[in-house]
Design a protein around this motif. Structure first.
Motif, PDB file in Angstrom:
ATOM      1  N   TYR A 258       8.914  45.903  65.052  1.00 26.55           N
ATOM      2  CA  TYR A 258       8.915  45.076  63.845  1.00 26.55           C
ATOM      3  C   TYR A 258       7.530  44.486  63.579  1.00 26.55           C
ATOM      4  O   TYR A 258       7.016  44.539  62.457  1.00 26.55           O
ATOM      5  CB  TYR A 258       9.951  43.963  63.984  1.00 26.55           C
ATOM      6  CG  TYR A 258       9.857  42.922  62.900  1.00 26.55           C
ATOM      7  CD1 TYR A 258      10.364  43.176  61.636  1.00 26.55           C
ATOM      8  CD2 TYR A 258       9.217  41.697  63.130  1.00 26.55           C
ATOM      9  CE1 TYR A 258      10.257  42.232  60.625  1.00 26.55           C
ATOM     10  CE2 TYR A 258       9.108  40.760  62.128  1.00 26.55           C
ATOM     11  CZ  TYR A 258       9.632  41.031  60.883  1.00 26.55           C
ATOM     12  OH  TYR A 258       9.515  40.097  59.881  1.00 26.55           O
ATOM     13  N   ARG A 259       6.931  43.931  64.600  1.00 29.02           N
ATOM     14  CA  ARG A 259       5.625  43.296  64.415  1.00 29.02           C
ATOM     15  C   ARG A 259       4.544  44.307  64.018  1.00 29.02           C
ATOM     16  O   ARG A 259       3.668  43.993  63.218  1.00 29.02           O
ATOM     17  CB  ARG A 259       5.223  42.564  65.700  1.00 29.02           C
ATOM     18  CG  ARG A 259       6.017  41.275  65.918  1.00 29.02           C
ATOM     19  CD  ARG A 259       5.642  40.610  67.220  1.00 29.02           C
ATOM     20  NE  ARG A 259       6.208  39.266  67.315  1.00 29.02           N
ATOM     21  CZ  ARG A 259       6.227  38.541  68.415  1.00 29.02           C
ATOM     22  NH1 ARG A 259       5.697  39.030  69.529  1.00 29.02           N
ATOM     23  NH2 ARG A 259       6.764  37.331  68.417  1.00 29.02           N
TER      24      ARG A 259
ATOM     25  N   LEU B 160       5.085  47.180  62.345  1.00 23.21           N
ATOM     26  CA  LEU B 160       5.330  47.555  60.951  1.00 23.21           C
ATOM     27  C   LEU B 160       4.870  46.447  60.011  1.00 23.21           C
ATOM     28  O   LEU B 160       4.302  46.717  58.946  1.00 23.21           O
ATOM     29  CB  LEU B 160       6.812  47.854  60.736  1.00 23.21           C
ATOM     30  CG  LEU B 160       7.385  49.034  61.529  1.00 23.21           C
ATOM     31  CD1 LEU B 160       8.872  49.217  61.195  1.00 23.21           C
ATOM     32  CD2 LEU B 160       6.614  50.314  61.267  1.00 23.21           C
ATOM     33  N   LEU B 161       5.096  45.203  60.398  1.00 21.74           N
ATOM     34  CA  LEU B 161       4.640  44.067  59.601  1.00 21.74           C
ATOM     35  C   LEU B 161       3.118  44.049  59.520  1.00 21.74           C
ATOM     36  O   LEU B 161       2.539  43.853  58.441  1.00 21.74           O
ATOM     37  CB  LEU B 161       5.152  42.763  60.224  1.00 21.74           C
ATOM     38  CG  LEU B 161       4.742  41.455  59.543  1.00 21.74           C
ATOM     39  CD1 LEU B 161       5.294  41.377  58.131  1.00 21.74           C
ATOM     40  CD2 LEU B 161       5.211  40.258  60.365  1.00 21.74           C
TER      41      LEU B 161
ATOM     42  N   TYR C 235       9.583  47.174  57.502  1.00 21.45           N
ATOM     43  CA  TYR C 235       9.794  45.916  58.230  1.00 21.45           C
ATOM     44  C   TYR C 235      10.751  44.991  57.490  1.00 21.45           C
ATOM     45  O   TYR C 235      11.437  44.170  58.111  1.00 21.45           O
ATOM     46  CB  TYR C 235       8.463  45.211  58.491  1.00 21.45           C
ATOM     47  CG  TYR C 235       7.979  44.306  57.378  1.00 21.45           C
ATOM     48  CD1 TYR C 235       8.422  42.979  57.300  1.00 21.45           C
ATOM     49  CD2 TYR C 235       7.080  44.754  56.422  1.00 21.45           C
ATOM     50  CE1 TYR C 235       7.971  42.141  56.272  1.00 21.45           C
ATOM     51  CE2 TYR C 235       6.636  43.937  55.412  1.00 21.45           C
ATOM     52  CZ  TYR C 235       7.090  42.639  55.330  1.00 21.45           C
ATOM     53  OH  TYR C 235       6.662  41.808  54.319  1.00 21.45           O
ATOM     54  N   THR C 236      10.825  45.113  56.148  1.00 27.65           N
ATOM     55  CA  THR C 236      11.685  44.183  55.403  1.00 27.65           C
ATOM     56  C   THR C 236      13.153  44.397  55.738  1.00 27.65           C
ATOM     57  O   THR C 236      13.932  43.442  55.779  1.00 27.65           O
ATOM     58  CB  THR C 236      11.471  44.347  53.889  1.00 27.65           C
ATOM     59  OG1 THR C 236      11.768  45.695  53.500  1.00 27.65           O
ATOM     60  CG2 THR C 236      10.027  44.043  53.523  1.00 27.65           C
TER      61      THR C 236
ATOM     62  N   SER D  83      13.798  42.850  59.095  1.00 23.38           N
ATOM     63  CA  SER D  83      13.795  41.384  59.085  1.00 23.38           C
ATOM     64  C   SER D  83      15.199  40.811  59.139  1.00 23.38           C
ATOM     65  O   SER D  83      15.443  39.768  59.764  1.00 23.38           O
ATOM     66  CB  SER D  83      13.097  40.866  57.818  1.00 23.38           C
ATOM     67  OG  SER D  83      11.739  41.199  57.808  1.00 23.38           O
TER      68      SER D  83
END
Length: 517
Positions: free
Chosen positions: A481-482, A484-485, A492-493, A496
């Motif tokens: 996740y981090r 992709l963010l 990532y959305t 989330s």
């Protein structure tokens, strides 16, 4: 130091385990093995996505697929771009701006209409995903050389899953001599450009980058009898992952197996198909040898960096699958990569690296500043044998890069890789994080996958739901996740609000990522 010439060699759909230098004791690949013996062989080299057009566009631009926007092959486009944006950075244009001659022979497959000549390269656009056996240039070359036309007998087909009869063509015996194959044709084209570039280099020091991209060993395996029967099927081991049951896996894998009629071939048939695939690899290796021999004959061996890699791998029966597709297994994401740079030590590197990284590597060799918009990181520190964390070089030789290089250094952590997939034959989104032991595959529409590659190297057992792996699952999910963010990948959305990231969940508020409890 003068800018380096570059010879860039690329295959299509090439498994790592088909090369002697990667541990195959049966397949004969002397040219590539010799290249690896003098250069760096990357053991953890990955494609950004296991599909031709997006991977090749990433090499050209130095950008992740989601960023350059070419997400599918034009022939199976799921609604993404058909051509690169004019604003995208292009490796070859940056080299030409610095005085390089740049040539390309072979598979392009980056856009539907635009070929190498559109970007100013020497070379002809040979469109499509497969060998252009009916292209006018190839047919004229056959005629000029007195070679017989393309013809195949004993074709091997699958069976259409919907009961309509014949499925995909997998292999066949090519009724031409080796000298008349597309592979030989492309090598001849490359040699002609090399003769011209070598003369200019000797006359006035004009540097060059010359690429030869073969279409093989991509299926269908249509090769002459000499290579079709080169390897005894009885000597060919079947992939251990043929024990795949698809239990606990996304159902699309079972459907894709049926699409390719993988189970229609028994063990003996699969051994023969794999043996033919190996023969195809050896046939291409012979062409590699023609090019590296020519470099030496021109006296360019000490002035030219040579790269070899592939756009992605191939299943060839692994996991009861064929071709490539919606499954992020090592068979199609881990690819061969060899780099031989004059002055750099011979070595094996086990840091994670990516096809995208070759873009800034070549720019740095040429003394061209790496553009700010570049997702790759130069591999020159690794090629020089430097510690990726400290940048220290244990040797005392001069760096093979140009004095005007951008100074790009290896990132501090090359212990993991992230890849993406957007579909082939149909839209299908996936993201993957692979570290030295585990692999997490995020499948928004299906079950997620987690593999312990230490205990399950063939990725047969999905342990995503196993309680014993809860901590590993959470750790890898948060890390994916981090990343992709950080990249700005819109995937990532979804994570989330849908992924197992707990208190580390981040939301995008007014374009700013803020941690929320």
């Amino acid at each position: 130091m003068a800018p380096r010439n570059v010879l860039f060699l690329m295959t299509d759909q090439h498994r790592v385990d088909t090369l002697g230098c990667y541990g195959n004791p049966l397949v004969d690949t002397p040219a590539l093995d010799a290249l690896a013996a003098e250069g760096t062989r990357f053991d953890r080299f990955y494609t950004p996505t296991a599909i031709c057009t997006p991977a090749r566009a990433s090499l050209a631009t130095g950008l992740h697929p989601f960023r350059h926007g070419m997400l599918n092959n034009p022939e199976r486009n799921g609604g993404s771009k058909d051509e690169l944006s004019d604003e995208s950075p292009m490796l070859w244009r940056q080299l030409m701006d610095r005085g390089y001659q740049v040539g390309h022979a072979g598979k392009w497959h980056i856009g539907r209409e635009r070929g190498p000549e559109f970007y100013g390269l020497d070379g002809e656009h040979l469109p499509g995903a497969l060998n252009p056996v009916h292209h006018p240039s190839y047919e004229k070359w056959l005629e000029d050389n007195g070679f017989p036309p393309f013809a195949v007998h004993e074709p091997v087909f699958g069976t259409a899953a919907n009961g309509t009869g014949r499925g995909h063509l997998i292999a066949g015996r090519l009724q031409q001599p080796v000298e008349a194959t597309i592979e030989a044709f492309l090598t001849d084209r490359t040699l002609a450009l090399l003769d011209r570039y070598a003369a200019d280099w000797k006359a006035d020091g004009t540097p060059f980058m010359l690429s030869c991209h073969w279409y093989g060993p991509h299926l269908p395996y249509l090769i002459p009898d000499q290579y079709y029967d080169l390897y005894d099927p009885d000597d060919v081991p079947l992939p251990a992952s043929m024990a795949e049951t698809f239990a606990g896996k996304p159902d699309v894998q079972r459907q894709y197996s049926a699409y390719w009629s993988s189970d229609d071939f028994d063990a003996a048939a699969w051994r023969k198909l794999i043996a033919v695939y190996w023969g195809y690899v050896t046939m291409i290796d012979h062409q590699v040898g023609r090019l590296t021999d020519a470099l030496r004959e021109h006296g360019l061996w000490d002035d030219t960096a040579v790269f070899f890699t592939a756009d992605h791998g191939e299943f060839t029966g692994a996991h009861r699958l064929n071709d490539k597709g919606p499954a992020m297994y090592e068979d199609i994401y881990r690819i061969p990569a060899i780099a031989r740079v004059p002055g750099a030590p011979a070595r094996v590197d086990d840091d994670f690296a990516n096809l995208i990284d070759l873009n800034p590597t070549i720019l740095e060799l040429a003394g061209v500043p790496v553009p700010e918009l570049c997702d790759g990181e130069s591999l020159l520190p690794l090629l020089n044998g430097e510690n990726p964390e400290t940048g220290e070089n244990p040797g005392n030789g001069e760096s093979p890069g140009n004095a005007e290089s951008s100074g790009t250094s290896a990132r501090s952590n090359r212990d993991e890789i992230v890849a993406e997939f957007h579909g082939h034959h149909f839209p299908y989104s996936q993201r993957m994080l692979r570290d030295r032991r585990h692999k997490l595959v995020h499948n928004p529409e299906s079950v997620h996958e987690l593999y312990d590659l230490e205990t399950d190297p063939h990725e047969l057992h999905n342990v995503y739901e196993a309680p014993a792996y809860a901590g590993v699952r959470r750790d890898l999910t948060v890390r994916l996740y981090r990343e992709l963010l950080r990249r700005g990948d819109p995937a990532y959305t979804w994570m989330s609000y849908m992924a197992d990231i707990g208190g580390d969940r981040a939301a995008d508020v007014d374009g700013v990522a803020e941690e929320v409890a």
